[in-house]
Design an enzyme around this catalytic site. Sequence first.
Site, PDB file in Angstrom:
ATOM      1  N   GLU A  66       9.370   8.967 -16.903  1.00 27.01           N
ATOM      2  CA  GLU A  66       7.973   9.380 -17.102  1.00 27.01           C
ATOM      3  C   GLU A  66       7.504   9.067 -18.534  1.00 27.01           C
ATOM      4  O   GLU A  66       6.371   8.639 -18.748  1.00 27.01           O
ATOM      5  CB  GLU A  66       7.823  10.874 -16.808  1.00 27.01           C
ATOM      6  CG  GLU A  66       7.965  11.174 -15.328  1.00 27.01           C
ATOM      7  CD  GLU A  66       8.046  12.670 -15.026  1.00 27.01           C
ATOM      8  OE1 GLU A  66       7.819  13.499 -15.926  1.00 27.01           O
ATOM      9  OE2 GLU A  66       8.344  13.009 -13.864  1.00 27.01           O
ATOM     10  N   LYS A  83      15.883  22.225 -10.844  1.00 25.42           N
ATOM     11  CA  LYS A  83      15.230  20.970 -11.217  1.00 25.42           C
ATOM     12  C   LYS A  83      16.107  19.984 -11.962  1.00 25.42           C
ATOM     13  O   LYS A  83      16.909  20.362 -12.804  1.00 25.42           O
ATOM     14  CB  LYS A  83      14.024  21.270 -12.110  1.00 25.42           C
ATOM     15  CG  LYS A  83      12.883  21.888 -11.354  1.00 25.42           C
ATOM     16  CD  LYS A  83      12.106  20.857 -10.596  1.00 25.42           C
ATOM     17  CE  LYS A  83      10.647  20.966 -10.983  1.00 25.42           C
ATOM     18  NZ  LYS A  83       9.910  19.826 -10.523  1.00 25.42           N
ATOM     19  N   SER A 133      14.586  22.081 -16.102  1.00 22.94           N
ATOM     20  CA  SER A 133      13.377  22.882 -16.317  1.00 22.94           C
ATOM     21  C   SER A 133      13.787  24.206 -16.939  1.00 22.94           C
ATOM     22  O   SER A 133      14.859  24.741 -16.641  1.00 22.94           O
ATOM     23  CB  SER A 133      12.679  23.113 -14.985  1.00 22.94           C
ATOM     24  OG  SER A 133      11.913  24.295 -15.027  1.00 22.94           O
ATOM     25  N   HIS A 157       0.833  -1.221   0.000  1.00 27.00           N
ATOM     26  CA  HIS A 157       0.000   0.000   0.000  1.00 27.00           C
ATOM     27  C   HIS A 157       0.862   1.264   0.000  1.00 27.00           C
ATOM     28  O   HIS A 157       0.436   2.302   0.512  1.00 27.00           O
ATOM     29  CB  HIS A 157      -0.946   0.046   1.208  1.00 27.00           C
ATOM     30  CG  HIS A 157      -1.651  -1.244   1.485  1.00 27.00           C
ATOM     31  ND1 HIS A 157      -2.833  -1.606   0.887  1.00 27.00           N
ATOM     32  CD2 HIS A 157      -1.308  -2.290   2.286  1.00 27.00           C
ATOM     33  CE1 HIS A 157      -3.199  -2.805   1.316  1.00 27.00           C
ATOM     34  NE2 HIS A 157      -2.285  -3.249   2.158  1.00 27.00           N
TER      35      HIS A 157
END
Length: 457
Positions: A289, A282, A276, A155
């Site tokens: 992704e 970043k 970024s 979980h």
Amino acid sequence: MKLWGGRFTKETNQLVHNFNASISFDQKFFEQDIEGSIAHVTMLAKQGIITNDERDQITSGLSSILEDILKGILEIGMEHEDIHSFVEAHLIERIGAAGKKLHTGRSRNDQVALDMKLYTRDELGVIDSLTKELLVSIHTIMESNLETFMPGFTHLQKAQPVTLAHHFGAYFEMFKRDRGRLHDITKRMNLSPIGSGALAGTTYPLDRDYTSSLLGFDGPTLNSMDSVSDRDYLIELLSALSTIMMHLSRFCEEIIIWNSNEYRFVELDDAYSTGSSIMPQKKNPDIAELVRGKTGRVYGSLMALLTVMKGLPLAYNKDMQEDKEYTFDAIDTVKGCLALFNGMVSTMKFNKEVMAQSAKNGFTNATDAADYLVNKGIPFRDAHGVIGQLVLYCIDKDIALEQMSLEEFRQISPVFEEDIYEAISLTTCVNKRNTIGAPGKQAMTQVLKLNEEYLNL
Ligand code: ARG
């Protein structure tokens, strides 16, 4: 040149041509188309259907076409309907009359079925090798992380301690099964459709066994209607590719979480991360992704082809031309994702200290603390309750179980003794779990050995 102009009195409408043509995508298997044609004419000559001289002219014509395409001298022109028409037109242009015999005893229906199978079989081999390379990278990481402790989750909540080797071992099993699926498909699909004609075989005395063996098939397909309209193997392939993507996307999701500022379990290599345009601090896990995102394309291809095939009457129908773009896209996507993912995972740094610390402060040893009491004669259900109380106490004090003093342990149960610290240490919690499949060092060493044999290392 059209392969079917004879019966027509009008030119094809340009939009119809564009809509109908498949050359923009089926040019991908020009090599397989030529390979199949050479096998076909070799068989025709052996059967006395064409002469050996005609066979030789056709074969060298086809080989020169192949060579010129590969060298970039001959461009595949979009004015042709499909790759089959293109090759035949060029053959006739190059060798004249003999070229007109290439299509004897053959239809584009069995020809395209053959080309697609040859192409798929080759690509299955490439995907299998890429999957194996990924398995080797996973195996290498496992080997050096048998005692890199980290929390195991259920979980997405810390559950029990495991090791990095054990966690990666789960993915090893997944990709191993993926390879098994690829092998199953290759075995089942490896029957040659050529010689099935348009749907009902031909009147020529073809030797289908011979063509089949020339092309490395296990034998000819046994029903000509099925041969030209079977796309099961593509559906199986898309399903296996979807499963590979599902596995990759789960792995990516974990890497994204582990790479976050909150976890910091791993750090992606600069070569595999992006920045970024506005936020200078970043370093984003774009590759992970994107791989996760591209899973949708592959699932989409599977659903699309299942839907194309649904309700199609026997035998060939033009709908089936739609199989190609979906399959090609899925194959290219999976190949790209496997290669990039492999590069990303094998250059990634593991923050072992952070992982171990995280395993320590989430009560991941609570089960072992309960087992300790059981070993001292307390029934498990009661032990569970006692440790539950301990956890509550520790949460309140913001400490870990092992940070409690022996007095504190004893206030809750007098059964605790000095050996509780050893019993709930990370090393004990992990290395006592030694049944095969468990994270303990001994069990994992056994598994690593089996994996090594499997990989032929
Ligand atoms: N481009 C076609 C396909 O991929 C080739 C077969 C054409 N056959 C036909 N009967 N029109 O399906």
